[in-house]
Design a protein around this motif. Structure first.
Motif, PDB file in Angstrom:
ATOM      1  N   LEU A  17       0.831  -1.207   0.000  1.00  0.00           N
ATOM      2  CA  LEU A  17       0.000   0.000   0.000  1.00  0.00           C
ATOM      3  C   LEU A  17       0.866   1.258   0.000  1.00  0.00           C
ATOM      4  O   LEU A  17       0.554   2.238  -0.686  1.00  0.00           O
ATOM      5  CB  LEU A  17      -0.918  -0.003   1.220  1.00  0.00           C
ATOM      6  CG  LEU A  17      -2.066  -1.016   1.209  1.00  0.00           C
ATOM      7  CD1 LEU A  17      -2.809  -0.982   2.542  1.00  0.00           C
ATOM      8  CD2 LEU A  17      -3.028  -0.725   0.063  1.00  0.00           C
ATOM      9  N   ALA A  18       1.951   1.226   0.764  1.00  0.00           N
ATOM     10  CA  ALA A  18       2.856   2.378   0.794  1.00  0.00           C
ATOM     11  C   ALA A  18       3.476   2.623  -0.575  1.00  0.00           C
ATOM     12  O   ALA A  18       3.598   3.769  -1.021  1.00  0.00           O
ATOM     13  CB  ALA A  18       3.950   2.143   1.843  1.00  0.00           C
ATOM     14  N   ILE A  19       3.858   1.553  -1.262  1.00  0.00           N
ATOM     15  CA  ILE A  19       4.438   1.689  -2.599  1.00  0.00           C
ATOM     16  C   ILE A  19       3.446   2.324  -3.564  1.00  0.00           C
ATOM     17  O   ILE A  19       3.806   3.191  -4.373  1.00  0.00           O
ATOM     18  CB  ILE A  19       4.903   0.312  -3.116  1.00  0.00           C
ATOM     19  CG1 ILE A  19       6.132  -0.161  -2.329  1.00  0.00           C
ATOM     20  CG2 ILE A  19       5.220   0.361  -4.612  1.00  0.00           C
ATOM     21  CD1 ILE A  19       6.557  -1.577  -2.638  1.00  0.00           C
ATOM     22  N   VAL A  20       2.191   1.904  -3.474  1.00  0.00           N
ATOM     23  CA  VAL A  20       1.164   2.477  -4.353  1.00  0.00           C
ATOM     24  C   VAL A  20       1.034   3.975  -4.104  1.00  0.00           C
ATOM     25  O   VAL A  20       1.037   4.792  -5.045  1.00  0.00           O
ATOM     26  CB  VAL A  20      -0.194   1.780  -4.123  1.00  0.00           C
ATOM     27  CG1 VAL A  20      -1.300   2.499  -4.891  1.00  0.00           C
ATOM     28  CG2 VAL A  20      -0.123   0.322  -4.564  1.00  0.00           C
ATOM     29  N   MET A  21       0.908   4.382  -2.856  1.00  0.00           N
ATOM     30  CA  MET A  21       0.720   5.803  -2.541  1.00  0.00           C
ATOM     31  C   MET A  21       1.942   6.639  -2.921  1.00  0.00           C
ATOM     32  O   MET A  21       1.812   7.746  -3.452  1.00  0.00           O
ATOM     33  CB  MET A  21       0.404   5.962  -1.053  1.00  0.00           C
ATOM     34  CG  MET A  21      -0.954   5.409  -0.656  1.00  0.00           C
ATOM     35  SD  MET A  21      -1.389   5.756   1.069  1.00  0.00           S
ATOM     36  CE  MET A  21      -0.189   4.725   1.918  1.00  0.00           C
ATOM     37  N   LEU A  22       3.132   6.115  -2.650  1.00  0.00           N
ATOM     38  CA  LEU A  22       4.350   6.860  -2.958  1.00  0.00           C
ATOM     39  C   LEU A  22       4.584   7.010  -4.459  1.00  0.00           C
ATOM     40  O   LEU A  22       5.293   7.928  -4.892  1.00  0.00           O
ATOM     41  CB  LEU A  22       5.552   6.163  -2.320  1.00  0.00           C
ATOM     42  CG  LEU A  22       5.597   6.210  -0.788  1.00  0.00           C
ATOM     43  CD1 LEU A  22       6.645   5.244  -0.253  1.00  0.00           C
ATOM     44  CD2 LEU A  22       5.881   7.630  -0.300  1.00  0.00           C
ATOM     45  N   SER A  23       3.985   6.130  -5.259  1.00  0.00           N
ATOM     46  CA  SER A  23       4.128   6.224  -6.714  1.00  0.00           C
ATOM     47  C   SER A  23       3.460   7.473  -7.272  1.00  0.00           C
ATOM     48  O   SER A  23       3.818   7.950  -8.350  1.00  0.00           O
ATOM     49  CB  SER A  23       3.530   4.982  -7.386  1.00  0.00           C
ATOM     50  OG  SER A  23       4.211   3.812  -6.975  1.00  0.00           O
ATOM     51  N   PHE A  24       2.484   8.028  -6.529  1.00  0.00           N
ATOM     52  CA  PHE A  24       1.745   9.205  -6.986  1.00  0.00           C
ATOM     53  C   PHE A  24       2.396  10.511  -6.543  1.00  0.00           C
ATOM     54  O   PHE A  24       1.995  11.580  -7.003  1.00  0.00           O
ATOM     55  CB  PHE A  24       0.304   9.158  -6.469  1.00  0.00           C
ATOM     56  CG  PHE A  24      -0.546   8.109  -7.118  1.00  0.00           C
ATOM     57  CD1 PHE A  24      -1.375   8.427  -8.181  1.00  0.00           C
ATOM     58  CD2 PHE A  24      -0.516   6.797  -6.664  1.00  0.00           C
ATOM     59  CE1 PHE A  24      -2.162   7.456  -8.782  1.00  0.00           C
ATOM     60  CE2 PHE A  24      -1.295   5.822  -7.258  1.00  0.00           C
ATOM     61  CZ  PHE A  24      -2.116   6.150  -8.326  1.00  0.00           C
ATOM     62  N   LEU A  25       3.366  10.436  -5.654  1.00  0.00           N
ATOM     63  CA  LEU A  25       3.974  11.647  -5.117  1.00  0.00           C
ATOM     64  C   LEU A  25       5.154  12.111  -5.986  1.00  0.00           C
ATOM     65  O   LEU A  25       5.542  11.453  -6.943  1.00  0.00           O
ATOM     66  CB  LEU A  25       4.451  11.387  -3.692  1.00  0.00           C
ATOM     67  CG  LEU A  25       3.361  10.979  -2.697  1.00  0.00           C
ATOM     68  CD1 LEU A  25       3.949  10.829  -1.302  1.00  0.00           C
ATOM     69  CD2 LEU A  25       2.219  11.991  -2.688  1.00  0.00           C
ATOM     70  N   THR A  26       5.708  13.278  -5.640  1.00  0.00           N
ATOM     71  CA  THR A  26       6.808  13.864  -6.413  1.00  0.00           C
ATOM     72  C   THR A  26       8.072  13.032  -6.263  1.00  0.00           C
ATOM     73  O   THR A  26       8.510  12.748  -5.143  1.00  0.00           O
ATOM     74  CB  THR A  26       7.079  15.300  -5.940  1.00  0.00           C
ATOM     75  OG1 THR A  26       5.900  16.083  -6.130  1.00  0.00           O
ATOM     76  CG2 THR A  26       8.225  15.904  -6.738  1.00  0.00           C
ATOM     77  N   TRP A  27       8.648  12.637  -7.385  1.00  0.00           N
ATOM     78  CA  TRP A  27       9.886  11.866  -7.392  1.00  0.00           C
ATOM     79  C   TRP A  27      11.105  12.751  -7.630  1.00  0.00           C
ATOM     80  O   TRP A  27      12.144  12.549  -7.024  1.00  0.00           O
ATOM     81  CB  TRP A  27       9.828  10.779  -8.471  1.00  0.00           C
ATOM     82  CG  TRP A  27       9.045   9.577  -8.073  1.00  0.00           C
ATOM     83  CD1 TRP A  27       8.190   9.463  -7.014  1.00  0.00           C
ATOM     84  CD2 TRP A  27       9.037   8.310  -8.731  1.00  0.00           C
ATOM     85  NE1 TRP A  27       7.651   8.204  -6.969  1.00  0.00           N
ATOM     86  CE2 TRP A  27       8.144   7.476  -8.010  1.00  0.00           C
ATOM     87  CE3 TRP A  27       9.674   7.813  -9.854  1.00  0.00           C
ATOM     88  CZ2 TRP A  27       7.896   6.159  -8.388  1.00  0.00           C
ATOM     89  CZ3 TRP A  27       9.433   6.504 -10.247  1.00  0.00           C
ATOM     90  CH2 TRP A  27       8.555   5.679  -9.517  1.00  0.00           C
ATOM     91  N   VAL A  28      10.963  13.712  -8.558  1.00  0.00           N
ATOM     92  CA  VAL A  28      12.111  14.553  -8.941  1.00  0.00           C
ATOM     93  C   VAL A  28      11.674  16.017  -8.989  1.00  0.00           C
ATOM     94  O   VAL A  28      10.575  16.326  -9.464  1.00  0.00           O
ATOM     95  CB  VAL A  28      12.693  14.137 -10.308  1.00  0.00           C
ATOM     96  CG1 VAL A  28      13.965  14.919 -10.604  1.00  0.00           C
ATOM     97  CG2 VAL A  28      12.958  12.646 -10.350  1.00  0.00           C
ATOM     98  N   ARG A  29      12.544  16.896  -8.522  1.00  0.00           N
ATOM     99  CA  ARG A  29      12.271  18.341  -8.523  1.00  0.00           C
ATOM    100  C   ARG A  29      13.369  19.053  -9.301  1.00  0.00           C
ATOM    101  O   ARG A  29      14.551  18.872  -9.035  1.00  0.00           O
ATOM    102  CB  ARG A  29      12.213  18.863  -7.091  1.00  0.00           C
ATOM    103  CG  ARG A  29      11.872  20.347  -6.952  1.00  0.00           C
ATOM    104  CD  ARG A  29      11.831  20.718  -5.468  1.00  0.00           C
ATOM    105  NE  ARG A  29      11.386  22.083  -5.271  1.00  0.00           N
ATOM    106  CZ  ARG A  29      12.169  23.147  -5.248  1.00  0.00           C
ATOM    107  NH1 ARG A  29      13.492  22.992  -5.442  1.00  0.00           N
ATOM    108  NH2 ARG A  29      11.684  24.348  -5.055  1.00  0.00           N
ATOM    109  N   PHE A  30      12.953  19.860 -10.288  1.00  0.00           N
ATOM    110  CA  PHE A  30      13.885  20.643 -11.090  1.00  0.00           C
ATOM    111  C   PHE A  30      13.731  22.123 -10.735  1.00  0.00           C
ATOM    112  O   PHE A  30      12.620  22.615 -10.536  1.00  0.00           O
ATOM    113  CB  PHE A  30      13.619  20.458 -12.586  1.00  0.00           C
ATOM    114  CG  PHE A  30      13.928  19.084 -13.098  1.00  0.00           C
ATOM    115  CD1 PHE A  30      15.200  18.769 -13.549  1.00  0.00           C
ATOM    116  CD2 PHE A  30      12.951  18.106 -13.126  1.00  0.00           C
ATOM    117  CE1 PHE A  30      15.497  17.507 -14.015  1.00  0.00           C
ATOM    118  CE2 PHE A  30      13.241  16.834 -13.605  1.00  0.00           C
ATOM    119  CZ  PHE A  30      14.517  16.538 -14.051  1.00  0.00           C
ATOM    120  N   GLU A  31      14.853  22.818 -10.690  1.00  0.00           N
ATOM    121  CA  GLU A  31      14.845  24.257 -10.466  1.00  0.00           C
ATOM    122  C   GLU A  31      15.736  24.896 -11.520  1.00  0.00           C
ATOM    123  O   GLU A  31      16.952  24.733 -11.502  1.00  0.00           O
ATOM    124  CB  GLU A  31      15.348  24.584  -9.055  1.00  0.00           C
ATOM    125  CG  GLU A  31      15.201  26.047  -8.695  1.00  0.00           C
ATOM    126  CD  GLU A  31      15.494  26.309  -7.230  1.00  0.00           C
ATOM    127  OE1 GLU A  31      16.278  27.245  -6.952  1.00  0.00           O
ATOM    128  OE2 GLU A  31      14.962  25.570  -6.384  1.00  0.00           O
TER     129      GLU A  31
END
Length: 202
Positions: A17-31
């Motif tokens: 379940l944690a893997i599923v939820m974390l798949s929807f969150l931000t993985w990479v941030r560009f500035e």
């Protein structure tokens, strides 16, 4: 099923379940620097929108970037997050099968495979050298930017690793339990059952 096995199976399901939820969150941030008014353009990409196969500084068909601030060349239509989310759901399903059916060993072996697959997919993304072109003006002017991996991807990596360990431990516990049951059965009967036909004399 023994109490320890039940705890291990529950842990596998929670990791899934944690893997599923974390798949929807931000993985990479560009500035990206060079935006209007001197303010950097920040682009955050979720697991559903990026892939390790698009970790580059390129634009499709060598054309200009789409108009609008915030476009990133690392965006894809089908990100690796879909893969990890599917593997997370597979872990939940396999944990349920291990708890509710008699195929515990097979289900736990399947969970090991699914967890390792999620670990590989997340690992490639977590340790990739992220660089991309980011659009910083409405006209589509792009600048190169380096990406920073976010905590959600590292957390997903940890959840997948933990799921693999729990599944492997559950499989070993199930194997040991079956061996103990077989040994107790043989000891109780005094000999190993051989099967075959029974002969009865009249």
């Amino acid at each position: 099923m023994e109490a320890v096995q039940r705890l291990l199976v529950a842990g596998i399901a929670l990791c899934g379940l944690a893997i599923v939820m974390l798949s929807f969150l931000t993985w990479v941030r560009f500035e990206a620097e060079g935006a209007i008014a001197g303010r950097p353009t920040v682009v955050e990409i979720s697991g559903l929108d990026t892939s390790m196969w698009r970790d580059d500084e390129s634009i499709d068909d060598h054309s200009t970037a789409p108009r609008g601030i915030g476009w990133c060349s690392c965006e894809v239509g089908f990100g690796d997050g879909y893969i990890t989310a599917a593997l997370g759901l597979a872990l939940v399903a396999l944990a349920s099968a291990a708890a509710l059916t008699e195929f515990t060993g097979r289900a736990l072996l399947g969970a090991v495979a699914a967890a390792l697959a999620a670990l590989v997919a997340a690992g490639f993304n977590a340790f990739a050298d992220w660089s991309a072109l980011v659009s910083v003006t409405n006209a589509g002017t792009t600048v190169a930017a380096e990406g920073e991996v976010q905590w959600a991807l590292y957390a997903l990596l940890a959840a997948a690793a933990l799921a693999a360990v729990l599944a492997a431990a559950g499989w070993v516990a199930d194997w040991a339990y079956e061996e103990e049951e077989e040994y107790d059965y043989e000891d109780e009967n005094g000999e190993e059952p051989t099967g075959g036909d029974s002969w009865v004399s009249a």
